[in-house]
Design a protein around this motif. Structure first.
Motif, PDB file in Angstrom:
ATOM      1  N   VAL B  96      -3.175   0.889  -3.558  1.00 20.10           N
ATOM      2  CA  VAL B  96      -2.523   1.345  -4.784  1.00 20.10           C
ATOM      3  C   VAL B  96      -2.379   0.265  -5.838  1.00 20.10           C
ATOM      4  N   THR B 121       3.386  -4.029 -11.080  1.00 14.93           N
ATOM      5  CA  THR B 121       3.524  -2.576 -11.221  1.00 14.93           C
ATOM      6  C   THR B 121       4.481  -2.009 -10.176  1.00 14.93           C
ATOM      7  N   ARG B 122       4.646  -2.756  -9.075  1.00 13.87           N
ATOM      8  CA  ARG B 122       5.571  -2.404  -8.000  1.00 13.87           C
ATOM      9  C   ARG B 122       5.154  -1.141  -7.240  1.00 13.87           C
ATOM     10  N   TYR B 123       3.917  -0.726  -7.418  1.00 11.92           N
ATOM     11  CA  TYR B 123       3.464   0.456  -6.699  1.00 11.92           C
ATOM     12  C   TYR B 123       3.415   0.163  -5.201  1.00 11.92           C
ATOM     13  N   ALA B 125       5.242  -1.648  -3.422  1.00  7.36           N
ATOM     14  CA  ALA B 125       6.557  -1.578  -2.784  1.00  7.36           C
ATOM     15  C   ALA B 125       6.980  -0.134  -2.575  1.00  7.36           C
ATOM     16  N   ASN B 126       6.642   0.721  -3.541  1.00  4.71           N
ATOM     17  CA  ASN B 126       6.993   2.127  -3.386  1.00  4.71           C
ATOM     18  C   ASN B 126       6.236   2.759  -2.240  1.00  4.71           C
ATOM     19  N   ASN B 127       5.037   2.268  -2.022  1.00  4.81           N
ATOM     20  CA  ASN B 127       4.206   2.910  -1.010  1.00  4.81           C
ATOM     21  C   ASN B 127       4.371   2.267   0.353  1.00  4.81           C
TER      22      ASN B 127
END
Lengths: 723, 251, 174, 480
Positions: B96, B121-123, B125-127
């Motif tokens: 991601v 973008t910190r994606y 971490a979300n995933n």
């Protein structure tokens, strides 16, 4: 990474070490005539891109764990455990890891200074002036008192020798941890029951059933790294997985790891231990010995708030164990009847027959330098000192390694007594509360910049003298207190100079080590002092390869008659107050930012103090998480935020000790509450503070102060049980 | 086209054991936080202060979870569970990232975070199902002379960058280089990440999973072993040995 | 054709203009000599004019192809210049490639369409042109290229068909 | 130009009334000379009261402070000044991104889809809607950049290799986003510009001074020759068809940012169409709101924008609201049913958590309010009411995204890490993007003919009244 050293490599190394020492001798006073010894075959000092490892001893508490510090280009980078060191075998605790934050603390006192008491502006002096001031004190030995910490030992030895020679009162030493561990009580109980005062060695690793009365040995108790290793060994179990039952009113981190948590009411330890003794004896031998005869088991269970069946079940577990062990911890001994509790628990071990057996109780090995157990001062003795200070008989007080203004219960009145002393000299590295109230601060090096040794008194079965050497050059214009005293003694002349005829700290330490040169059975053998000294530094100490534990004998302990009773709590509040040393900060961790940010193991609170309270109690008082309450005892009051936790008896509240500093640098100041303000002056028969016997009142303040917790607050019932 | 050894089919990954791995014995973990402190010291992790720490912004690469269950006196604890980056063999955080800041190392089979590539973008971490990643919300102050302690082997991260446990890859490299220069394989136990090195209970065991004789491989195969959210198919390289409460378990 | 004249006949309605175109054809003017300028799009059929050639469709198609190729390069070639394993996905991901291909094809097509309008219409062009502002008020103008000899005939024919004005078209700055 | 069919010579009075009513009702049946309409549009652009400048000044100040100052402050200090934390790594910035992309969808929808299907009522407001697309996308883009931790390196997302031959990662939905949003922004801007050329030429012909220069440059030398119209017409047709799939792809890809993630509540296959419908839901409402404001504040606009247009938009809003409800329920139903405990926890958190009110408000504003009001023709035609409904729907759609982004991020598979989200600098920045949108729109309304006059004229040409038996009905000729 540390390298494996074969003995042959090692001998080669010794030769090089001695040679380089000889070469460097002529380098002038700025450099030592002896050099630091790297832990492995590394070039000394800086070598680009290469790390140099130095062995030394941790000074964050008195346990004396061996460290190997990775340095690079003159900077200490990382603390690792010394894998040969018998106490910690290569492991460290969080405080040991963060000791670098002592060395590189931005709030260190950087040079010798004087200042108006209470003032935070220091004016610089020089070390000659400082030496002169200390020398003046040494010229009036009867009016000079020393108050020292539990580490380092070489300084205590030097001061003891000095005081003895010049006729000054013997130095007192203590620490907040020794207070909360009630070490004096344990030593005294050992003397009464086993005939020999000792900080006993509890062989947790080989026990298959361990009952711990408030001994938080996974947190701060005596030698937490060593006991954690013992715990792990017990869990792995040689024959079967060891079983741990923790008796205490609050589920501590240690209790969380226990298989069962017996939440007994504080002060009922003697009853419970005696009842267990009676039940075990009846099961094992058919009848109880005189010591336990008098106890009414049902009444004891009732007083402790424990169902009788549970108590009986515990007794059965204990009776059926192959290697049972019962440990008396600080919280249990810090009661008005603490000494009796310790006696009963040690006698219970005697009853179980584990004395001197694997998984049982041993006498700790004596230090290689002394034969006697050297206990910290009890509160009784500290009170005597305070009285002396108050009477004006002491003109100069020299404080090193402790912070009595913060650590002693406020009710003892140390701060007021300090005001009556004309000259107070602090040797602290940090502007702690005591240093702020001193006239002079002559900062010692921090642990990682210091020479020294520690006579390890517990945690290992091996005779051990843990050695310290500086891993980096002193960062600031600080000076070793030993050197200051040696110089001052020379200036003072007379008996003082005669007692300390040493050129410097190294010579003094080498003098103490002289007896070990050529000693048999050591981890290394060296024929002469230069070789011994090189290896002593290289390996971070000297120890015997084989354990030298003593077997306690409790000939008549069980025959004594005893009428066990509950402790007498102090104060008229409705809640028992349990003050426990913060597992992370312990006595002096509050100024280390990463320790502040390390979550408490049980509550995950960071950067602050809290009051642990059962949700049932909180509901009764109309309180919830983060509500600020005023906790008041007969001696003082503090304000602190509530943390609701089911793992505490509803009639008990608990506050960790370690925060609430009013000085001590930016990370510690004005943060949390110091429960020392709530403690009374009641002492037990051994002279230790009955800190666990205080009752407090709790009032709502209406304020709210959210605690910083690692654990989120948004838990939903539906998600409570994670998979 | 350049040569690479990246599998075409995810199922191929299932058959790989991974290279470096960890086993955490929850029965031994005492929650003492030595690993947490050691990790911070080794990896130049910034401290964030009380307010940010309380708001879930602390930069712990490793957190020790536990929960109390039940009401007094029937209180149980869930046991201490250190959670760190699981170094998934099939990591959800990797695909991601739009700039390849989170990638897989083929040499070590680790999940890498390339700090200087990260744009925040910190994606990832979300995933991350393990919530193992932490983000530098600010340039956190490290007053002089605290910076003397910084480990030169580890990049100091500034604001706007994601970071996470690396299995102390700087140490892995050192050990591998050392072994290579001596013409041998890395010995079992030679490589210790900071957490395992510090752990007083020796509850964290690190080593090669592709060596069936290594301590970690053997432990990972014991009946007590399980991985976090195995059902997600992330192929974690950390095995948790579950806590035992039975008295008298044979050793 | 140096001596050709440009006439601009302005009509207010569609029908007369359409008749005018027819008339002009009768007068012997080829479609290539006429141009209709209007303020609204009027189809060629309405005016009886031949179908206008436009390159925009071809350009759009070409752009789409170009975009597709660029997308294919991004999707299939660029990952191999520095192959990295991300989450166990193949180096050249399948479904995500479709996304890239789609977006770039559309982008290529739309940009080339836009550019195509510019190219075909010779935009931007700020040189003076034959024009009257009334056109954008809805008038329909017929731009007639004729021999000077025909001029009078055309003018009268246009007027007869209802032209509002017929005059020499002078290139003016727009 | 009168292209109307002759009405019956013997019409009854009532029939005449009916016809008059039809002409008043429908812009397309109420033609005015092109010159007059041109003048009206020019006048609407150039008539500016002091109120306008006060409003624009306030917006400019809000943009300067709330957008630029606070953004600079955030860039300088890091995202710590915003409310994001662990595990809520995405906050209001992405809520705003999705929201503004949603707003931008309506422009394309109105303009392209209605153009493709020759929905005649679109004609006067296609431009007003297209402007929203472009300006909405500007806000969406800004919001994405705000969201990034190191925005100064955002160009790394662009498809070009670094010195080691590393390109962006096309496995990542964010890389698709970059391509899709850029494609959409470029194409919607081009699509805004193409039909604008004839109107710019018109403006050029009737302005003086700086405006003349401006329009002269922008009109590119357009005269209206057959060739120019042919190219333009083809291009506009192609755009109308091609931009629709781009529009659908954009919001679908935005939804994949969530749906592709391995998270409870996000991993949903219906997110694509659900997001597209959500976008139309908010976008159409926003179009209605903008038209109502334009109609009320700008001169001559009551001629061009009539209740029939509000009526048409109202109907669309009702249909879209129903579709949204369908997709919402579809998503909810499956998530509820599958029994995954984390999803279950998430749904409980949505409904019973501290922001439960938001969840209910979303449903009431998005479903109950439109359904209860928009079925009634008179209510649809009431500007105040329609504006209110539009506002509530937009609030609800913002809530919907808030629930999907930060609220859902509270819940993951580790209850230990659950946190709340408290917005910080997001609040001024949200105000900033809204102000920036309004400011851009206000400035554009002074510079760009908001009504495509040539399209209106074309439509009026095509419309006529025809009698079928006794009934006079509106008839449309297909001119293309």
């Amino acid at each position: 990474m540390t390298e494996q050293l074969s003995r042959r490599d090692f001998l080669k190394l010794v030769g090089t070490g001695a040679a380089s020492a000889a070469v460097l001798t002529g380098c002038g006073p700025a450099s030592r005539y002896v050099t630091r010894e790297p832990y492995t075959k590394m070039p000394e000092y800086t070598y680009n891109g290469q790390s140099t490892y130095y062995a030394t001893t941790c000074r964050e508490c008195a346990a004396g764990c061996g460290l190997v510090v990775r340095t690079m280009q003159g900077r200490a980078i990382k603390v690792e455990g010394n894998k040969y060191h018998p106490v910690n075998l290569g492991k460290t605790c969080a405080r040991g890891q963060a000791t670098l934050h002592s060395l590189y603390n931005p709030d260190r006192i950087q040079e010798p200074s004087s200042h108006v008491r209470g003032d935070r502006d220091f004016s610089t002096t020089d070390w000659d002036t400082a030496t002169g001031i200390v020398a003046e004190a040494l010229k009036n030995p009867a009016e000079t008192a020393f108050l020292l910490g539990l580490a380092p030992d070489h300084l205590f030895d030097l001061v003891s020798d000095l005081c003895k020679a010049i006729g000054a009162p013997a130095p007192l030493r203590y620490g907040a941890l020794s207070l909360f561990e009630a070490r004096t009580t344990l030593g005294e109980a050992s003397r009464i029951v086993f005939g020999k005062p000792d900080l006993l060695f509890f062989d947790l690793g080989n026990a298959d059933v361990t009952f711990s009365f408030g001994a938080n040995f996974l947190e701060t108790w005596i030698s937490p790294v060593a006991y954690t290793r013992g715990f792990a060994q017990m869990r792995r179990g040689t024959n079967r997985r060891g079983y741990l039952v923790q008796f205490e009113a609050r589920m501590s981190q240690t209790a969380m790891k226990a298989d069962e948590w017996a939440a007994i009411l504080p002060g009922t330890e003697e009853l419970v231990a005696a009842a267990l003794g009676k039940l075990v004896a009846e099961q094992k031998f058919g009848s109880a010995p005189a010591l336990f005869e008098a106890v009414d088991v049902a009444q004891a269970a009732d007083a402790a708030g424990l169902p009788l069946e549970t108590l009986e079940r515990y007794a059965t577990i204990l009776a059926q164990a192959q290697n049972p062990l019962v440990i008396p911890g600080g919280a249990a001994l810090g009661q008005s009847n603490g000494l009796e509790i310790a006696q009963v628990i040690l006698s219970l071990n005697a009853l179980l027959g584990n004395l001197g057996k694997p998984g049982g109780v041993y006498h700790s090995p004596a230090s290689p330098l002394t034969n006697s157990y050297r206990r910290p001062a009890s509160i009784k003795e500290i009170s005597a000192l305070i009285e002396k200070l108050n009477s004006g008989k002491i003109k100069t007080l020299i404080v090193h390694g402790v912070n009595p203004v913060f650590e002693l219960p406020t009710s003892l009145g140390f701060e007021a007594a300090l005001a009556k002393v004309p000259t107070v000299i602090s040797l602290a590295s940090f502007p702690d509360e005591t240093a702020i109230l001193a006239d002079y601060v002559f900062p010692d090096h921090t642990g990682l910049e210091s020479w020294g040794y520690q006579q390890v008194s517990a945690g290992t079965g091996q005779t051990l003298l843990s050695g310290a050497q500086p891993v980096v050059a002193p960062y600031y214009n600080t000076k070793s207190t030993t050197d200051v005293l040696l110089a001052a003694a020379a200036v003072a002349g007379g008996k003082a100079a005669a007692a300390l005829p040493f050129k410097d700290e190294i010579e003094f330490i080498q003098g103490k080590l002289a007896g070990l040169v050529g000693a048999e059975g050591g981890f290394f053998n060296a024929a002469d002092m230069p070789s011994f000294w090189a290896e002593f530094q290289q390996f971070g100490g000297w120890w015997k390869n084989d354990p030298s534990l003593g077997t306690p004998s409790a000939a008549s302990a069980l025959e004594k008659k005893l009428t066990p009773a509950a402790a007498q709590p102090e104060g008229d509040g409705e809640f028992h107050l349990l003050v426990f040393p913060s597992p992370i900060l312990a006595e002096a961790g509050a100024n280390k930012p990463w320790l502040q940010e390390t979550p408490d193991p049980t509550t995950t609170v960071m950067w602050n103090s809290w009051l642990e309270m059962n949700p049932v109690t909180a509901e009764e008082l109309g309180l919830t998480d983060d509500d600020v309450v005023r906790v008041s005892s007969a001696f003082g009051e503090v304000e602190v935020s509530v943390y609701k936790v089911p793992a505490i008896r509803p009639e008990v509240v608990a506050i960790p000790f370690g925060q609430g500093h009013t000085a001590y640098g930016r990370y510690a100041e004005n943060r949390g509450a110091n429960p020392g303000k709530l403690l009374g002056a009641q002492i037990n028969a051994a002279g230790d503070l009955a800190f666990a016997g205080v009752k407090v009142k709790i009032e709502k303040t209406g304020k709210k102060r959210p605690l910083s917790r690692l654990e989120g607050r948004t838990r939903l019932e539906a998600a409570e049980n994670k998979g | 086209m350049a040569k690479h050894n990246i599998p075409e089919v995810k199922a191929d990954l299932e058959n790989t054991t991974g290279i470096w791995g960890m086993a955490i014995d929850q029965d031994l973990c005492t929650g003492c936080q030595a690993c947490v402190a050691a990790c911070a010291m080794e990896n130049n992790i910034a401290f964030v202060g009380e307010t940010d720490a309380g708001y879930g912004r602390s930069l712990h690469w490793l957190r020790i979870e536990h929960a109390f269950e039940g009401e007094f006196p029937e209180v149980q604890t869930s046991g201490f569970q250190p959670v760190l980056c699981q170094q998934c063999g099939n990591a959800p955080c990797e695909p991601v990232c739009p700039v390849f800041a989170s990638v897989h190392s083929q040499a070590q089979d680790l999940n890498l975070q390339v700090y200087n590539r990260c744009v925040g973008t910190r994606y990832c971490a979300n995933n991350c199902p393990y919530v193992a990643r932490v983000f530098n919300m600010r340039d956190y102050d490290r007053p002089e002379p605290l910076s003397n302690q910084l480990n030169p082997d580890v990049t100091v991260r500034r604001r706007g960058i994601m970071e996470k446990c690396t299995f102390c890859i700087q140490r892995i490299h050192k050990v591998e280089d050392q072994a290579k220069s001596e013409g041998r394989e890395v010995l079992d136990g030679e490589m210790q990440p900071a957490c395992a090195q510090a752990c007083p209970a020796d509850a964290i065991i690190f080593g090669r999973l592709d060596d069936p004789e290594s301590r970690v491989s053997k432990l990972a195969k014991t009946g007590r072993g399980s991985q976090l959210f195995e059902d997600l198919g992330t192929l974690p390289r950390v095995t948790y040995l579950k806590e035992e409460k039975d008295y008298g378990r044979l050793g | 054709m140096t001596d050709k004249n440009m006439l601009l006949a302005v009509f207010s309605d569609l029908d007369p203009a359409a008749h005018a175109v027819e008339k002009l054809r009768e007068l012997g003017l080829g479609d290539e000599h006429l141009n209709v300028i209007s303020g609204i799009p009027i189809t060629e059929a309405m005016m009886g004019r031949p179908h206008q050639w436009t390159n925009v469709p071809r350009l759009a198609l070409g752009g789409a192809l170009g975009g597709f190729l660029l997308g294919a390069y991004l999707a299939f070639v660029t990952p191999t210049t520095y192959p990295l394993n991300v989450g166990g996905q193949p180096v050249i991901p399948g479904p995500p490639s479709v996304v890239v291909l789609f977006e770039l094809t559309m982008l290529g097509m739309l940009i080339s369409t836009f550019v195509g309008v510019f190219l075909d219409s010779r935009f931007p062009s700020y040189t003076p042109k034959e024009y009257v502002p009334e056109i954008s008020d809805g008038r329909i103008a017929i731009l007639i290229e004729c021999d000077p000899a025909q001029e009078v005939a055309i003018e009268s024919a246009m007027t007869a068909l209802g032209a509002e004005s017929v005059k020499h078209a002078e290139a003016q700055t727009l | 130009m009168a292209v109307l069919a002759n009405s019956a010579t013997h019409a009854h009075t009532s029939e005449q009334d009916h016809e008059a009513h039809l002409r008043e009702e429908h812009l397309m049946l109420d033609p005015r000379p092109r010159g007059e309409m041109n003048a009206m549009v020019m006048e609407s652009m150039q008539t500016t009261s002091w109120k306008f400048w006060v409003a624009a000044g306030i917006m400019a100040i809000l943009v300067a402070v709330c957008l630029f100052y606070y953004w600079g402050y955030m860039i300088a200090n890091g995202l710590g000044v915003a409310g994001v934390n662990r595990p809520i790594y995405w906050g209001i910035f992405l809520v705003n991104t999705v929201f503004w992309i949603g707003i931008s969808h309506a422009g394309t929808f109105v303009s392209a889809l209605l153009r493709v299907f020759k929905a005649e009522f679109r004609r006067p407001f296609t431009r007003a809607a297209e402007l929203m697309t472009t300006f909405g996308l500007v806000q969406a883009g800004l919001s994405i950049f705000m969201h990034m931790g190191r925005v100064w390196l955002s160009y790394w997302l662009a498809p070009y290799p670094n010195q080691r031959g590393l390109w962006p990662n096309f496995h990542s939905p964010l890389a698709w986003d970059f391509l899709a949003i850029n494609t959409y922004l470029l194409s919607s801007t081009m699509y805004l510009f193409l039909p604008l050329i004839p109107d710019l030429a018109m403006a050029r012909d009737r302005s003086t001074g700086w405006r003349k220069t401006l329009y002269r440059i922008l009109a590119l030398g357009f005269r209206g020759t057959e060739g120019e119209w042919t190219h333009l017409r083809f291009a506009m047709n192609l755009f109308a068809f091609a931009i629709l799939p781009v529009m659908f792809s954009v919001h679908t890809i935005v939804s994949w940012d969530f749906a592709a993630a391995m998270r409870p509540g996000w991993s949903s296959t219906i997110f694509g169409p659900y997001f597209v419908i959500g976008a139309l839901q908010s976008g159409l409402s926003a179009v209605a709101m903008v038209l109502i404001v334009v109609r009320a504040t700008m001169k001559n606009m009551k001629y061009f924008i009539r209740p029939e247009h509000l009526d048409g938009l109202g109907k669309l809003m009702l249909i879209i609201s129903m579709s949204w409800a369908y997709f919402f329920f579809n998503d909810y139903m499956v998530q509820w049913y599958n029994g995954d405990k984390w999803t279950d926890a998430l749904l409980h958190f949505h409904e019973e958590g501290p922001l439960g009110w938001m969840w209910y408000a979303m449903l009431i504003f998005n479903v109950a309010v439109p359904w209860l009001t928009l079925w009634n023709k008179n209510w649809r035609r009431n500007p105040t009411l329609l504006f209110t409904v539009g506002l509530l729907v937009n609030i609800a759609m913002w809530f919907e995204r808030y629930i999907i982004v930060p609220t859902s991020l509270s819940i993951n598979r580790f209850p230990f890490t659950y946190q709340f989200y408290k917005p910080g600098v997001e609040i001024p920045l949200t105000i900033g993007t809204i102000s920036f949108f309004i400011l851009l729109y206000m400035l554009a309304s002074r510079l760009i003919p908001l009504v495509p006059v040539w399209e209106v004229q074309e439509g009026q040409m095509a419309h006529s009244l025809r009698k079928f038996g006794k009934e006079t009905v509106v008839t449309v000729s297909d001119l293309e």
